[in-house]
Write an enzyme that holds these catalytic residues in place. Structure first.
Site, PDB file in Angstrom:
ATOM      1  N   GLU A 115      -0.887 -11.183  -8.622  1.00  0.00           N
ATOM      2  CA  GLU A 115      -2.003 -10.570  -9.347  1.00  0.00           C
ATOM      3  C   GLU A 115      -1.703  -9.101  -9.652  1.00  0.00           C
ATOM      4  OE1 GLU A 115      -5.801  -9.636  -7.266  1.00  0.00           O
ATOM      5  OE2 GLU A 115      -6.639 -11.104  -8.680  1.00  0.00           O
ATOM      6  N   ASP A 122       0.849  -1.193   0.000  1.00  0.00           N
ATOM      7  CA  ASP A 122       0.000   0.000   0.000  1.00  0.00           C
ATOM      8  C   ASP A 122       0.887   1.245   0.000  1.00  0.00           C
ATOM      9  OD1 ASP A 122      -1.804   2.057   0.513  1.00  0.00           O
ATOM     10  OD2 ASP A 122      -3.009   0.852   1.888  1.00  0.00           O
TER      11      ASP A 122
END
EC number: 2.1.1.33
Length: 259
Positions: free
Chosen positions: A235, A159
Site C-alpha cells: 500500500e 518508520d
C-alpha cells in the site's frame, strides 16, 4: 507463532470474503521500544507452525518439534509487513516457500490474518505458504528463527523516526544487523526500500559498514523478480507511485566473515 499470536485460525476471512481495511484502522507506526503484551516463543523450538501452515503441518507439530532436516522451514520474513501486500505477491512467485509477515500493530495483524484466510478459501491450494504473527521484530527475531534459517528479509517503507533522538528506534542499525545476519544464511538477501532519502542513505550506510553484508550488483538487482514487488506490492509503495514520489533501495547479500 504460539497460541493467540495472530496465527491463521478462524475468523470471517475463512468464508472467502476479503476483509475491509476501514474496520482495521491503526496508527501508521508503533513505538518498537515500548512494552507490548503478546505471546513470545522462548526459542525457535517452541514455534508451532501448524497454526500458520496447516497444509504443511497437519499433525499439529511445529518445525521445532521435528528433527527431520527435510521438514519445511520459514525462509522469508517480511519485517513490518503492514497489510500483507508483499506476502500475497511473493506467495505465488514462490509457491513452495514458507514465509511470514511480522507486524507490531494488533489491528493490522488481524487484517492480514483475515486476508490470508479469505484468499485460501477462495483460491484452494494457494496462499497456504504465507502467514502473519504479531510481534516486535526489533526485540524477538532470534526467538523465531534459527541460525542461518532465512533466505530473504524485507524491510519495506519502515518508520523513518526523523528526530535524531529516535534514530535508535530505526529497524535498520548496526546492532540489529548483527541479529539479522545471525538468522540469515550466507548468500541470503536483505531488501530495503523507503521514500525518505535520508532514511535510505542511513540504511545503505549501515549495510555498507557491516562486515557480513555486501551490495548486490545493479545487473543482478535488475534480474531479480522480487525487486519489482518492493515498490508495487505494498500500500505504501502504491501511494508513493500515485503521488509521483521517489524511492530509495538498498539490497545487500549476506556474506561470510572475511578472514
Amino acid at each position: 507463532m504460539t497460541s493467540g499470536d495472530g496465527s491463521n485460525g478462524g475468523g470471517a476471512g475463512g468464508q472467502g470474503k476479503l476483509p475491509r481495511k476501514r474496520f482495521y484502522r491503526a496508527r501508521a507506526h508503533s513505538n518498537p521500544l515500548s512494552d507490548s503484551h503478546f505471546p513470545i516463543p522462548i526459542s525457535p523450538d517452541e514455534v508451532d507452525l501448524s497454526q500458520h501452515y496447516p497444509r504443511y503441518f497437519p499433525s499439529g507439530e511445529g518445525e521445532g518439534c521435528q528433527g527431520d532436516a527435510a521438514v519445511p522451514r520459514i525462509r522469508f520474513a517480511d519485517v513490518g509487513c503492514g497489510f500483507g501486500g508483499l506476502l500475497v505477491g511473493l506467495s505465488t512467485l514462490f509457491p513452495d516457500t514458507l514465509m511470514i509477515g511480522m507486524e507490531l500493530r494488533d489491528k493490522v495483524t488481524e487484517y492480514v490474518k483475515e486476508r490470508i484466510l479469505a484468499l485460501r478459501a477462495s483460491n484452494p491450494g494457494k496462499y497456504d505458504n504465507i502467514s502473519v504473527v504479531r510481534t516486535n521484530s526489533m526485540k524477538y527475531i532470534p526467538n523465531y528463527f534459527r541460525k542461518a534459517q532465512l533466505l530473504k528479509m524485507f524491510f519495506l517503507f519502515p518508520d523513518p523516526h526523523f528526530k535524531e533522538k529516535n534514530h535508535r528506534r530505526r529497524v535498520i542499525s548496526m546492532q540489529l544487523l548483527d541479529e539479522y545476519a545471525y538468522v540469515m544464511e550466507v548468500g541470503g538477501i536483505i531488501y530495503t526500500i523507503t521514500d525518505v532519502e535520508e532514511l535510505g542513505e542511513w540504511m545503505r550506510s549501515c549495510l555498507e559498514k557491516h562486515p557480513l553484508f555486501e551490495a548486490i550488483p545493479e545487473e543482478e538487482i535488475k534480474a531479480d523478480p522480487v525487486v519489482k514487488l518492493l515498490s508495487t506490492a505494498t500500500e505504501e509503495g502504491q501511494k508513493v507511485a500515485r503521488n509521483g514520489g521517489q524511492t530509495f533501495q538498498a539490497i545487500f547479500r549476506r556474506i561470510s566473515l572475511q578472514e
